[in-house]
Design a protein around this motif. Structure first.
Motif, short mmCIF file in Angstrom:
data_model
loop_
_atom_site.label_atom_id
_atom_site.label_comp_id
_atom_site.label_asym_id
_atom_site.label_seq_id
_atom_site.Cartn_x
_atom_site.Cartn_y
_atom_site.Cartn_z
N PHE A 108 -86.99 -91.83 28.97
CA PHE A 108 -88.11 -91.48 28.66
C PHE A 108 -87.44 -90.55 27.59
O PHE A 108 -88.34 -90.38 26.21
CB PHE A 108 -88.83 -90.74 29.52
N LEU A 109 -86.70 -89.45 27.79
CA LEU A 109 -86.14 -88.55 26.82
C LEU A 109 -85.56 -89.13 25.71
O LEU A 109 -85.62 -88.87 24.32
CB LEU A 109 -85.35 -87.54 27.36
N SER A 110 -84.74 -90.08 25.84
CA SER A 110 -83.92 -90.79 24.64
C SER A 110 -85.05 -91.74 23.96
O SER A 110 -85.01 -91.63 22.55
CB SER A 110 -83.17 -92.14 25.41
N ILE A 111 -86.00 -92.15 24.19
CA ILE A 111 -87.20 -92.78 23.68
C ILE A 111 -87.90 -91.67 22.56
O ILE A 111 -88.23 -91.80 21.47
CB ILE A 111 -88.38 -93.42 24.52
N MET A 112 -88.20 -90.58 23.47
CA MET A 112 -88.82 -89.42 22.64
C MET A 112 -88.05 -88.80 21.53
O MET A 112 -88.32 -88.46 20.50
CB MET A 112 -89.25 -88.17 23.54
N ARG A 113 -86.65 -88.75 21.45
CA ARG A 113 -85.86 -88.45 20.56
C ARG A 113 -85.69 -89.46 19.47
O ARG A 113 -85.66 -88.88 18.30
CB ARG A 113 -84.36 -88.43 21.35
N ASP A 114 -86.01 -90.74 19.71
CA ASP A 114 -85.79 -91.69 18.73
C ASP A 114 -87.33 -92.06 17.83
O ASP A 114 -87.33 -92.44 16.80
CB ASP A 114 -85.39 -92.80 19.06
N VAL A 115 -88.27 -92.06 18.74
CA VAL A 115 -89.70 -92.41 18.09
C VAL A 115 -89.91 -91.47 17.14
O VAL A 115 -89.90 -90.20 17.34
CB VAL A 115 -90.58 -92.46 19.09
N PRO A 116 -90.56 -91.93 15.95
CA PRO A 116 -91.13 -90.83 14.94
C PRO A 116 -92.49 -90.53 15.33
O PRO A 116 -93.56 -90.74 14.99
CB PRO A 116 -91.18 -91.96 13.76
N ILE A 124 -88.28 -81.16 22.21
CA ILE A 124 -88.07 -81.84 23.49
C ILE A 124 -87.28 -81.00 24.41
O ILE A 124 -87.49 -81.02 25.65
CB ILE A 124 -87.36 -83.27 23.33
N LYS A 125 -86.25 -80.50 23.69
CA LYS A 125 -85.44 -79.37 24.65
C LYS A 125 -86.65 -78.27 25.10
O LYS A 125 -86.25 -77.87 26.16
CB LYS A 125 -84.25 -78.73 23.63
N ALA A 126 -87.45 -77.70 24.18
CA ALA A 126 -88.24 -76.77 24.63
C ALA A 126 -89.08 -77.04 25.81
O ALA A 126 -89.53 -76.11 26.71
CB ALA A 126 -89.11 -76.30 23.34
N ALA A 127 -89.48 -78.49 25.88
CA ALA A 127 -90.30 -78.85 27.05
C ALA A 127 -89.33 -78.73 28.36
O ALA A 127 -90.06 -78.38 29.41
CB ALA A 127 -90.81 -80.22 26.71
N VAL A 128 -88.28 -79.30 28.21
CA VAL A 128 -87.35 -79.19 29.37
C VAL A 128 -87.20 -77.73 30.00
O VAL A 128 -87.34 -77.43 31.04
CB VAL A 128 -86.05 -79.86 29.23
N GLU A 129 -87.16 -76.69 28.95
CA GLU A 129 -86.76 -75.16 28.96
C GLU A 129 -88.04 -74.71 30.02
O GLU A 129 -87.92 -73.92 30.65
CB GLU A 129 -86.53 -74.44 27.84
N ILE A 130 -89.48 -75.33 29.78
CA ILE A 130 -90.60 -74.74 30.38
C ILE A 130 -90.76 -75.23 31.80
O ILE A 130 -91.71 -74.72 32.56
CB ILE A 130 -91.73 -74.79 29.57
N LEU A 131 -90.04 -76.24 32.17
CA LEU A 131 -90.10 -76.55 33.66
C LEU A 131 -89.66 -75.39 34.60
O LEU A 131 -88.91 -74.84 34.23
CB LEU A 131 -89.20 -77.91 33.72
N PRO A 132 -90.23 -75.62 35.59
CA PRO A 132 -89.83 -74.68 36.74
C PRO A 132 -88.28 -74.90 37.00
O PRO A 132 -87.92 -76.20 36.99
CB PRO A 132 -90.65 -75.04 38.16
N HIS A 133 -87.31 -73.65 37.11
CA HIS A 133 -86.00 -74.07 37.21
C HIS A 133 -85.62 -75.19 38.47
O HIS A 133 -84.90 -75.88 38.27
CB HIS A 133 -85.37 -72.77 37.47
N TRP A 134 -86.24 -75.01 39.53
CA TRP A 134 -85.90 -75.69 40.70
C TRP A 134 -86.36 -77.33 40.52
O TRP A 134 -85.59 -78.29 40.77
CB TRP A 134 -86.51 -75.32 41.84
N ILE A 135 -87.46 -77.35 39.78
CA ILE A 135 -87.54 -78.87 39.24
C ILE A 135 -86.56 -79.48 38.25
O ILE A 135 -86.24 -80.59 38.31
CB ILE A 135 -89.21 -79.00 38.80
N ARG A 136 -86.33 -78.53 37.30
CA ARG A 136 -85.45 -79.01 36.25
C ARG A 136 -84.06 -79.31 36.99
O ARG A 136 -83.41 -80.43 36.78
CB ARG A 136 -85.08 -77.71 35.21
#
Length: 309
Positions: free
Chosen positions: A219-227, A241-253
Protein backbone atom coordinates in the motif's frame (compact mmCIF):
# COMPACT_ATOMS: atom_id res chain seq x y z
CA UNK A 1 -12.90 28.89 22.46
CA UNK A 2 -12.27 28.09 18.84
CA UNK A 3 -10.90 30.38 16.14
CA UNK A 4 -10.74 30.05 12.38
CA UNK A 5 -7.68 30.84 10.30
CA UNK A 6 -7.99 33.83 8.00
CA UNK A 7 -8.15 33.20 4.26
CA UNK A 8 -4.95 33.55 2.25
CA UNK A 9 -5.53 35.98 -0.66
CA UNK A 10 -4.44 34.53 -4.01
CA UNK A 11 -3.99 36.21 -7.40
CA UNK A 12 -6.81 35.25 -9.75
CA UNK A 13 -4.74 33.08 -12.08
CA UNK A 14 -3.11 31.14 -9.24
CA UNK A 15 -6.47 30.66 -7.51
CA UNK A 16 -8.05 29.36 -10.71
CA UNK A 17 -5.23 26.88 -11.31
CA UNK A 18 -5.34 25.53 -7.76
CA UNK A 19 -9.14 25.54 -7.77
CA UNK A 20 -9.24 23.50 -10.99
CA UNK A 21 -6.62 21.04 -9.69
CA UNK A 22 -8.50 20.52 -6.43
CA UNK A 23 -11.79 20.06 -8.28
CA UNK A 24 -10.22 17.51 -10.62
CA UNK A 25 -8.88 15.59 -7.64
CA UNK A 26 -12.44 14.87 -6.46
CA UNK A 27 -14.36 15.24 -9.72
CA UNK A 28 -12.57 12.52 -11.71
CA UNK A 29 -13.92 9.77 -9.47
CA UNK A 30 -16.98 9.37 -11.68
CA UNK A 31 -19.34 10.58 -8.94
CA UNK A 32 -20.93 13.99 -9.41
CA UNK A 33 -22.02 15.84 -6.28
CA UNK A 34 -23.21 19.45 -6.26
CA UNK A 35 -22.47 20.73 -2.78
CA UNK A 36 -24.30 24.00 -3.48
CA UNK A 37 -27.69 22.24 -3.82
CA UNK A 38 -30.43 21.87 -2.66
CA UNK A 39 -30.49 25.46 -1.45
CA UNK A 40 -30.84 25.74 2.32
CA UNK A 41 -30.64 22.01 3.09
CA UNK A 42 -28.41 21.34 6.13
CA UNK A 43 -25.67 18.74 6.25
CA UNK A 44 -25.36 15.87 8.71
CA UNK A 45 -22.91 18.13 10.56
CA UNK A 46 -23.71 21.81 11.29
CA UNK A 47 -21.67 24.56 9.62
CA UNK A 48 -20.65 25.86 13.07
CA UNK A 49 -18.94 22.54 13.88
CA UNK A 50 -15.29 21.73 14.43
CA UNK A 51 -15.59 19.19 11.59
CA UNK A 52 -16.36 21.89 9.01
CA UNK A 53 -13.12 23.66 9.92
CA UNK A 54 -10.91 20.55 10.12
CA UNK A 55 -12.17 18.81 6.96
CA UNK A 56 -11.57 21.85 4.74
CA UNK A 57 -7.78 21.30 4.95
CA UNK A 58 -6.81 19.12 1.98
CA UNK A 59 -3.25 18.51 3.17
CA UNK A 60 -4.16 17.25 6.63
CA UNK A 61 -7.04 15.23 5.13
CA UNK A 62 -4.58 13.48 2.79
CA UNK A 63 -2.23 12.71 5.68
CA UNK A 64 -5.08 11.57 7.91
CA UNK A 65 -6.59 9.38 5.21
CA UNK A 66 -3.34 7.45 4.73
CA UNK A 67 -2.93 7.03 8.50
CA UNK A 68 -6.49 5.70 8.70
CA UNK A 69 -5.83 3.10 5.99
CA UNK A 70 -2.65 1.97 7.75
CA UNK A 71 -4.63 1.44 10.95
CA UNK A 72 -7.39 -0.37 9.05
CA UNK A 73 -4.84 -2.62 7.36
CA UNK A 74 -3.45 -3.58 10.76
CA UNK A 75 -6.74 -5.46 11.36
CA UNK A 76 -6.75 -8.68 9.28
CA UNK A 77 -10.47 -8.78 8.42
CA UNK A 78 -10.54 -5.19 7.20
CA UNK A 79 -7.23 -5.61 5.37
CA UNK A 80 -8.22 -8.75 3.49
CA UNK A 81 -11.72 -7.43 2.82
CA UNK A 82 -10.29 -4.38 1.08
CA UNK A 83 -7.51 -6.21 -0.73
CA UNK A 84 -9.64 -9.14 -1.90
CA UNK A 85 -12.70 -7.19 -3.02
CA UNK A 86 -11.71 -3.66 -4.04
CA UNK A 87 -10.07 -2.14 -7.10
CA UNK A 88 -7.39 -0.48 -4.98
CA UNK A 89 -4.39 -2.12 -6.64
CA UNK A 90 -5.72 -1.86 -10.19
CA UNK A 91 -7.35 1.57 -10.03
CA UNK A 92 -5.81 3.28 -7.03
CA UNK A 93 -6.48 6.86 -8.06
CA UNK A 94 -10.22 6.41 -8.62
CA UNK A 95 -10.54 4.59 -5.30
CA UNK A 96 -8.73 7.43 -3.51
CA UNK A 97 -10.89 10.04 -5.22
CA UNK A 98 -14.10 8.25 -4.29
CA UNK A 99 -12.97 7.87 -0.68
CA UNK A 100 -12.06 11.57 -0.49
CA UNK A 101 -15.36 12.60 -2.04
CA UNK A 102 -17.26 10.36 0.40
CA UNK A 103 -15.60 12.13 3.33
CA UNK A 104 -16.56 15.51 1.87
CA UNK A 105 -20.19 14.44 1.32
CA UNK A 106 -20.44 13.09 4.87
CA UNK A 107 -19.45 16.47 6.33
CA UNK A 108 -20.47 19.09 3.75
CA UNK A 109 -23.09 17.45 1.52
CA UNK A 110 -26.80 18.11 1.90
CA UNK A 111 -28.32 15.60 4.31
CA UNK A 112 -30.35 13.89 1.57
CA UNK A 113 -27.22 13.42 -0.58
CA UNK A 114 -25.19 12.09 2.35
CA UNK A 115 -27.92 9.64 3.37
CA UNK A 116 -28.28 8.35 -0.19
CA UNK A 117 -24.51 7.94 -0.61
CA UNK A 118 -24.11 6.10 2.70
CA UNK A 119 -27.06 3.81 1.93
CA UNK A 120 -25.34 2.86 -1.33
CA UNK A 121 -22.10 2.08 0.48
CA UNK A 122 -23.93 -0.08 3.02
CA UNK A 123 -25.65 -2.03 0.22
CA UNK A 124 -22.33 -2.66 -1.55
CA UNK A 125 -20.65 -3.69 1.70
CA UNK A 126 -23.35 -6.29 2.28
CA UNK A 127 -21.95 -8.24 -0.69
CA UNK A 128 -18.35 -8.09 0.55
CA UNK A 129 -17.60 -11.26 2.49
CA UNK A 130 -15.06 -14.01 2.57
CA UNK A 131 -12.28 -15.46 4.68
CA UNK A 132 -8.99 -13.90 5.65
CA UNK A 133 -5.68 -15.55 4.80
CA UNK A 134 -5.79 -16.79 8.41
CA UNK A 135 -9.18 -18.46 7.89
CA UNK A 136 -11.45 -15.98 9.70
CA UNK A 137 -14.87 -15.29 8.15
CA UNK A 138 -15.83 -11.66 7.61
CA UNK A 139 -18.55 -9.45 6.16
CA UNK A 140 -17.85 -5.77 5.50
CA UNK A 141 -20.99 -4.82 7.46
CA UNK A 142 -19.86 -6.63 10.63
CA UNK A 143 -20.30 -4.08 13.39
CA UNK A 144 -16.83 -4.51 14.90
CA UNK A 145 -15.26 -3.81 11.50
CA UNK A 146 -17.51 -0.79 10.88
CA UNK A 147 -16.63 0.59 14.31
CA UNK A 148 -12.90 0.16 13.63
CA UNK A 149 -13.06 1.85 10.22
CA UNK A 150 -15.06 4.76 11.65
CA UNK A 151 -12.64 5.11 14.57
CA UNK A 152 -9.50 5.02 12.44
CA UNK A 153 -10.85 7.63 10.02
CA UNK A 154 -11.79 9.92 12.89
CA UNK A 155 -8.38 9.46 14.48
CA UNK A 156 -6.48 10.05 11.24
CA UNK A 157 -8.20 13.30 10.24
CA UNK A 158 -8.15 14.65 13.78
CA UNK A 159 -4.54 13.75 14.56
CA UNK A 160 -3.18 15.06 11.26
CA UNK A 161 -4.82 18.45 11.85
CA UNK A 162 -3.67 18.46 15.48
CA UNK A 163 -0.07 17.61 14.61
CA UNK A 164 0.55 19.67 11.47
CA UNK A 165 -1.96 22.55 11.49
CA UNK A 166 -2.63 23.54 15.09
CA UNK A 167 -3.20 21.73 18.39
CA UNK A 168 -6.81 20.80 19.07
CA UNK A 169 -8.10 21.28 22.60
CA UNK A 170 -9.61 18.30 24.41
CA UNK A 171 -13.15 19.60 23.92
CA UNK A 172 -12.51 20.03 20.19
CA UNK A 173 -11.26 16.46 19.88
CA UNK A 174 -14.35 15.16 21.67
CA UNK A 175 -16.55 17.37 19.48
CA UNK A 176 -15.15 15.74 16.35
CA UNK A 177 -16.22 12.33 17.62
CA UNK A 178 -19.71 13.46 18.65
CA UNK A 179 -20.21 15.30 15.34
CA UNK A 180 -19.40 12.07 13.47
CA UNK A 181 -22.13 10.08 15.25
CA UNK A 182 -25.02 10.73 12.79
CA UNK A 183 -22.96 9.41 9.87
CA UNK A 184 -21.55 6.54 11.96
CA UNK A 185 -25.06 5.34 12.80
CA UNK A 186 -26.10 5.48 9.13
CA UNK A 187 -23.09 3.30 8.27
CA UNK A 188 -24.01 0.90 11.07
CA UNK A 189 -21.00 1.79 13.22
CA UNK A 190 -23.20 2.12 16.29
CA UNK A 191 -20.33 1.29 18.64
CA UNK A 192 -17.87 3.83 17.19
CA UNK A 193 -16.02 5.97 19.76
CA UNK A 194 -17.90 9.06 20.96
CA UNK A 195 -14.90 10.65 22.67
CA UNK A 196 -11.11 10.56 22.90
CA UNK A 197 -11.38 8.33 25.98
CA UNK A 198 -13.52 5.81 24.10
CA UNK A 199 -11.04 5.86 21.19
CA UNK A 200 -8.16 5.15 23.58
CA UNK A 201 -10.09 2.21 25.05
CA UNK A 202 -10.83 0.83 21.57
CA UNK A 203 -7.16 0.98 20.56
CA UNK A 204 -6.22 -1.00 23.68
CA UNK A 205 -9.00 -3.55 23.08
CA UNK A 206 -7.98 -4.02 19.43
CA UNK A 207 -4.29 -4.34 20.28
CA UNK A 208 -4.13 -8.16 20.22
CA UNK A 209 -5.66 -8.26 16.71
CA UNK A 210 -3.32 -5.75 15.07
CA UNK A 211 -0.49 -7.30 13.05
CA UNK A 212 2.07 -6.57 10.33
CA UNK A 213 1.45 -7.61 6.73
CA UNK A 214 3.24 -7.31 3.37
CA UNK A 215 0.06 -5.57 2.18
CA UNK A 216 0.96 -2.55 4.34
CA UNK A 217 4.27 -2.18 2.50
CA UNK A 218 2.54 -2.70 -0.87
CA UNK A 219 0.00 0.00 0.00
CA UNK A 220 2.73 2.48 0.90
CA UNK A 221 4.62 1.73 -2.32
CA UNK A 222 1.47 2.30 -4.37
CA UNK A 223 0.85 5.58 -2.56
CA UNK A 224 4.37 6.79 -3.32
CA UNK A 225 3.94 6.14 -7.05
CA UNK A 226 0.32 7.04 -7.83
CA UNK A 227 -0.19 10.68 -8.98
CA UNK A 228 -2.58 11.41 -6.10
CA UNK A 229 -1.78 15.11 -5.74
CA UNK A 230 -2.07 17.85 -8.37
CA UNK A 231 1.14 18.42 -10.37
CA UNK A 232 2.46 21.43 -8.40
CA UNK A 233 2.07 19.55 -5.10
CA UNK A 234 3.46 16.22 -6.32
CA UNK A 235 6.92 16.69 -4.74
CA UNK A 236 5.18 16.81 -1.34
CA UNK A 237 3.55 13.42 -1.71
CA UNK A 238 6.36 11.33 -0.26
CA UNK A 239 6.64 13.65 2.74
CA UNK A 240 2.90 13.49 3.41
CA UNK A 241 3.06 9.69 3.43
CA UNK A 242 5.84 9.80 6.03
CA UNK A 243 3.80 12.36 7.98
CA UNK A 244 0.94 9.86 8.07
CA UNK A 245 3.17 7.15 9.51
CA UNK A 246 4.45 9.58 12.14
CA UNK A 247 0.99 10.27 13.62
CA UNK A 248 0.30 6.59 14.28
CA UNK A 249 0.47 5.60 17.95
CA UNK A 250 4.06 4.47 18.54
CA UNK A 251 3.13 0.95 19.61
CA UNK A 252 0.98 0.42 16.51
CA UNK A 253 3.74 1.74 14.25
CA UNK A 254 6.12 -0.71 15.92
CA UNK A 255 3.57 -3.52 15.49
CA UNK A 256 3.32 -2.72 11.76
CA UNK A 257 7.14 -2.76 11.49
CA UNK A 258 7.30 0.74 10.04
CA UNK A 259 10.87 1.69 10.89
CA UNK A 260 12.93 4.89 10.82
CA UNK A 261 12.90 5.03 7.02
CA UNK A 262 9.32 6.25 7.37
CA UNK A 263 10.24 9.11 9.72
CA UNK A 264 10.45 12.78 8.77
CA UNK A 265 13.64 14.68 9.46
CA UNK A 266 13.44 18.16 10.94
CA UNK A 267 13.38 19.97 7.60
CA UNK A 268 10.79 17.60 6.15
CA UNK A 269 8.57 18.03 9.20
CA UNK A 270 8.81 21.81 8.90
CA UNK A 271 7.93 21.58 5.19
CA UNK A 272 4.82 19.49 5.90
CA UNK A 273 3.76 21.89 8.67
CA UNK A 274 4.11 24.96 6.44
CA UNK A 275 2.14 23.23 3.68
CA UNK A 276 -0.64 22.13 6.04
CA UNK A 277 -0.94 25.54 7.71
CA UNK A 278 -1.00 27.27 4.33
CA UNK A 279 -3.71 24.89 3.11
CA UNK A 280 -5.78 25.84 6.14
CA UNK A 281 -6.00 29.38 4.76
CA UNK A 282 -6.59 28.38 1.15
CA UNK A 283 -10.09 29.46 0.07
CA UNK A 284 -10.96 27.73 -3.22
CA UNK A 285 -14.35 28.79 -4.59
CA UNK A 286 -15.22 25.41 -6.16
CA UNK A 287 -14.27 23.39 -3.09
CA UNK A 288 -16.95 21.42 -1.18
CA UNK A 289 -16.74 23.56 2.00
CA UNK A 290 -17.19 26.84 0.11
CA UNK A 291 -19.97 25.41 -2.06
CA UNK A 292 -21.68 24.07 1.06
CA UNK A 293 -21.48 27.50 2.68
CA UNK A 294 -23.20 28.96 -0.40
CA UNK A 295 -25.94 26.32 -0.14
CA UNK A 296 -26.67 27.55 3.38
CA UNK A 297 -26.50 31.24 2.48
CA UNK A 298 -23.19 31.75 4.28
CA UNK A 299 -20.33 33.86 2.88
CA UNK A 300 -17.51 32.12 1.02
CA UNK A 301 -15.05 32.99 3.78
CA UNK A 302 -17.31 31.82 6.63
CA UNK A 303 -14.84 29.10 7.65
CA UNK A 304 -11.92 31.53 7.50
CA UNK A 305 -13.28 34.29 9.74
CA UNK A 306 -12.06 34.73 13.33
CA UNK A 307 -14.80 33.31 15.51
CA UNK A 308 -15.38 32.52 19.14
CA UNK A 309 -17.24 29.37 20.03
Amino acid sequence: MFHHSTALPLPGLLHDRLDRAATDLLGNSGLKIDFSRPTGEPALVPASSVSWVVFKNQISMFIGGIAAVLLEFAEPKVRDGVWQHSTFRGDTLTRLQRTGLAAMVTVYGARSQAEAMIAGVVRRHGKVEGRTSGGEAYNANDQDLLDWVQATAGFGFMEAYHRYVRPLAAEERDALFSEAQPAAKLYGAVGAPRSQVELDHLFVAMGPRLEPSPIVGEFLSIMRDVPALPGPARPLQGLLIKAAVEILPHWIRHRLELGPEWSLNRLERATVTVAARSADRLLLRSSPPVQACRRLGLPDDYLYRPMKR
